[in-house]
Design an enzyme around this catalytic site. Structure first.
Site, short mmCIF file in Angstrom:
data_model
loop_
_atom_site.label_atom_id
_atom_site.label_comp_id
_atom_site.label_asym_id
_atom_site.label_seq_id
_atom_site.Cartn_x
_atom_site.Cartn_y
_atom_site.Cartn_z
N HIS A 61 0.89 -1.22 0.00
CA HIS A 61 -0.02 -0.08 -0.16
C HIS A 61 0.89 1.29 0.04
O HIS A 61 1.58 1.60 0.96
CB HIS A 61 -0.94 0.11 1.32
CG HIS A 61 -2.02 1.23 1.24
ND1 HIS A 61 -3.27 0.96 0.82
CD2 HIS A 61 -1.87 2.32 1.14
CE1 HIS A 61 -3.98 1.95 0.76
NE2 HIS A 61 -3.27 3.09 1.00
N HIS A 63 1.49 5.34 -2.09
CA HIS A 63 1.22 6.49 -3.06
C HIS A 63 2.49 6.97 -3.64
O HIS A 63 3.01 7.89 -3.16
CB HIS A 63 0.39 7.60 -2.33
CG HIS A 63 -1.04 6.87 -1.73
ND1 HIS A 63 -2.10 6.96 -2.36
CD2 HIS A 63 -1.22 6.23 -0.49
CE1 HIS A 63 -3.21 6.39 -1.82
NE2 HIS A 63 -2.52 5.93 -0.78
N GLN A 156 -9.40 9.35 -5.76
CA GLN A 156 -8.98 9.80 -4.65
C GLN A 156 -10.21 10.68 -4.12
O GLN A 156 -10.64 10.67 -3.04
CB GLN A 156 -7.83 10.81 -4.67
CG GLN A 156 -7.66 11.83 -3.36
CD GLN A 156 -6.80 11.03 -2.21
OE1 GLN A 156 -5.78 10.53 -2.37
NE2 GLN A 156 -7.99 10.70 -1.37
N HIS A 214 -9.24 1.62 -0.37
CA HIS A 214 -9.12 2.24 0.64
C HIS A 214 -10.44 2.19 1.28
O HIS A 214 -11.50 2.68 0.76
CB HIS A 214 -8.87 3.87 0.52
CG HIS A 214 -7.50 4.13 0.20
ND1 HIS A 214 -6.99 3.77 -1.03
CD2 HIS A 214 -6.55 4.90 0.90
CE1 HIS A 214 -5.55 4.22 -1.09
NE2 HIS A 214 -5.34 4.87 -0.06
N GLU A 217 -11.58 4.04 6.00
CA GLU A 217 -10.35 4.93 6.87
C GLU A 217 -10.95 5.99 7.49
O GLU A 217 -10.78 7.20 7.17
CB GLU A 217 -9.42 5.21 5.68
CG GLU A 217 -8.09 5.77 6.38
CD GLU A 217 -7.16 6.40 5.45
OE1 GLU A 217 -7.32 6.54 4.22
OE2 GLU A 217 -5.97 7.06 5.59
N ASP A 313 2.07 3.18 2.93
CA ASP A 313 1.25 4.24 2.51
C ASP A 313 1.74 5.60 2.15
O ASP A 313 1.52 5.91 0.86
CB ASP A 313 0.37 4.43 3.85
CG ASP A 313 -1.17 5.01 3.20
OD1 ASP A 313 -1.11 5.19 2.05
OD2 ASP A 313 -1.87 5.24 4.21
N TRP A 319 0.23 13.82 3.59
CA TRP A 319 -0.07 13.17 4.66
C TRP A 319 0.71 12.70 5.85
O TRP A 319 0.45 12.74 6.87
CB TRP A 319 -1.01 11.88 4.25
CG TRP A 319 -2.16 12.13 3.26
CD1 TRP A 319 -3.24 12.63 3.69
CD2 TRP A 319 -2.10 12.24 2.13
NE1 TRP A 319 -4.07 12.72 2.63
CE2 TRP A 319 -3.28 12.48 1.57
CE3 TRP A 319 -1.23 12.20 0.96
CZ2 TRP A 319 -3.85 12.71 0.11
CZ3 TRP A 319 -1.65 12.39 -0.34
CH2 TRP A 319 -2.83 12.50 -0.59
ZN LIG Z 1 -3.58 4.98 0.98
#
Ligand SMILES: [Zn+2]
Length: 429
Positions: A61, A63, A156, A214, A217, A313, A319
């Site tokens: 996982h 990005h 997203q 996802h 979450e 992630d 993030w």
């Molecule tokens: Zn993610």
């Protein structure tokens, strides 16, 4: 790459505890595993010195379209998931393909150095230009000799909430993206979220693709999209091909409901990916005290027979400002957050960034066995628990039988009063 037709690695310990093992590699495959193998003519001999040989780390996982963009165009002040999504939205119009490719390739270099040789990355399809999709398809091809990259078409902004997300997602799949993504908890309503799960699972079934969403979450104890995901997986016969990523709401769910949910996830053979570094920093942000940890119920899922992996992630993006492609850091955080402190549980955390993760991605020929691809990493540690404790050095990274990265053994030289003037201390016992 350092090329060698034949390699003999001597005196290795395996994650399952076998020690004193030699591994013979020829033509990019593992040809033999046994103690005291003879050195064939022309083979390069590598002394393992009893250290741990592991199959490569796998991150299920990530990005990669956002990685290494920390501070662009500004820093996430609140540290929340939603400000991160807003910030990413600000950055998207300014992305260029060159910058995306450059950052992704840089990250892949970090990954290789850390023995991380397979990554499943989500790629945002909510930019109508599909710049990031084009960039990461290019990167997938560029890195293929040394790293397996799997791409997930990730809407997203919500596949229903964003007007062009569904056609964009289909275009991305047409262009060669591997996996169908989703984000049901970000749709406008719970029922839209459920509808998005249905239509995306059907799309995957039509195209014979895997699914990785996802899912839930949030800290909302009533978020139920994992139930819907397990239901459609079962209904469409997608067993073993679907992954629920995050599932952080399970942390907050009612215990009785979870006792019903776990067997449904197991029955549908839905894989679960927790992202400990990110879950512990993004979840519980609305809490005072007690403050929830927010990671899904990892030991309970494992005990129920569900395949659970840990993902990284984010690394230096809107993030998360930290991270270094080190899956041992991810395993260590997962271990702490889930309080998985028994020897067996700590080893399970090592599996969560190696064999379990390979199962999520459906990697063929993975693992330390005769006939498998000669992909592995030699760690400066004696066993998986020590590897996690020390975040062990990657002494050697091998791909298809070729050494593609080396890191010198860590040592420290001490100069202390009332002691011999120099103590050479090494992490090796
Ligand atoms: Zn993610």
């Amino acid at each position: 790459m350092e090329r060698s037709d034949r390699l003999l690695l001597r005196n290795l310990t395996f994650p399952d505890g076998r020690s004193g093992q030699d591994v013979l590699v020829d033509q990019g495959r593992i040809q033999a595993i046994a103690p005291a193998l003879p050195v064939p003519d022309g083979a390069t001999l590598i002394e393992g010195d009893g250290q741990l040989l592991s199959p490569p780390f796998v991150d299920t996982h990530f990005h990669m379209d956002a990685t290494l963009s920390y501070g662009l165009p500004r820093v996430n002040q609140s540290g929340t998931l939603l400000e991160g999504i807003a910030l990413w939205g600000e950055l998207k119009p300014h992305l260029t393909q060159e910058a995306l490719v450059e950052r992704a390739l840089q990250y892949c270099d970090w990954a290789v150095a850390k023995g991380l040789l397979a990554i499943r990355t989500h790629v945002d399809v909510c930019d109508d230009r599909l710049l990031a999709v084009e960039a990461l398809l290019h990167v997938r091809q560029r890195v293929a000799p040394y790293l397996d990259l799997q791409l997930v078409a990730f809407p997203q902004d919500g596949v229903l909430r964003s007007a062009t997300a569904l056609p964009n997602l289909k275009r991305a799949l047409d262009m060669g993206v591997d996996v169908v993504g989703g984000i049901p908890h970000f749709e406008r309503t719970m029922s839209d979220g459920a509808e998005s799960v249905r239509l995306l699972c059907e799309l995957a079934a039509e195209r014979d693709l895997r699914v990785d969403m996802h899912c839930d979450e949030s800290d909302d104890p009533l978020s139920r999209h994992i139930e819907t995901l397990a239901f459609h997986t079962q209904r469409l016969g997608l067993h073993g091909r679907v992954t629920g990523s995050h599932l952080t709401s399970m942390h907050s769910m009612d215990n009785y409901y979870v006792s019903k949910l776990l067997p449904l996830i197991k029955e549908a053979q839905v894989h679960v990916v927790a992202n400990p570094l990110i879950n512990i920093t993004l979840q519980g942000r609305h809490d005072t005290y007690p403050k929830r940890r927010g990671m899904t119920r990892v030991p309970e899922l494992m005990a129920a027979g569900v395949n659970v992996a840990f993902g990284h992630d984010c690394v230096m993006d809107p993030w998360y400002s930290l991270g270094s492609a080190d899956m041992l850091e991810v395993a260590q955080m997962g271990l702490h957050v889930a309080q998985m402190t028994s020897q067996a549980q700590m080893r399970a955390c090592f599996d969560a960034v190696t064999v379990n993760a390979a199962r999520v991605m459906g990697l063929d020929d993975y693992g330390l066995a005769v006939g498998q691809r000669a992909d592995f990493v030699l760690l400066q540690a004696r066993d998986p628990v020590e590897a996690i404790r020390l975040r062990a050095n990657r002494l050697l990274v091998v791909r298809r039988g070729a050494v593609i990265a080396r890191t010198p053994a860590a040592t420290a030289t001490l100069s202390l009063p009332d002691r011999p003037p120099t103590v050479d201390w090494t992490l090796r016992r």
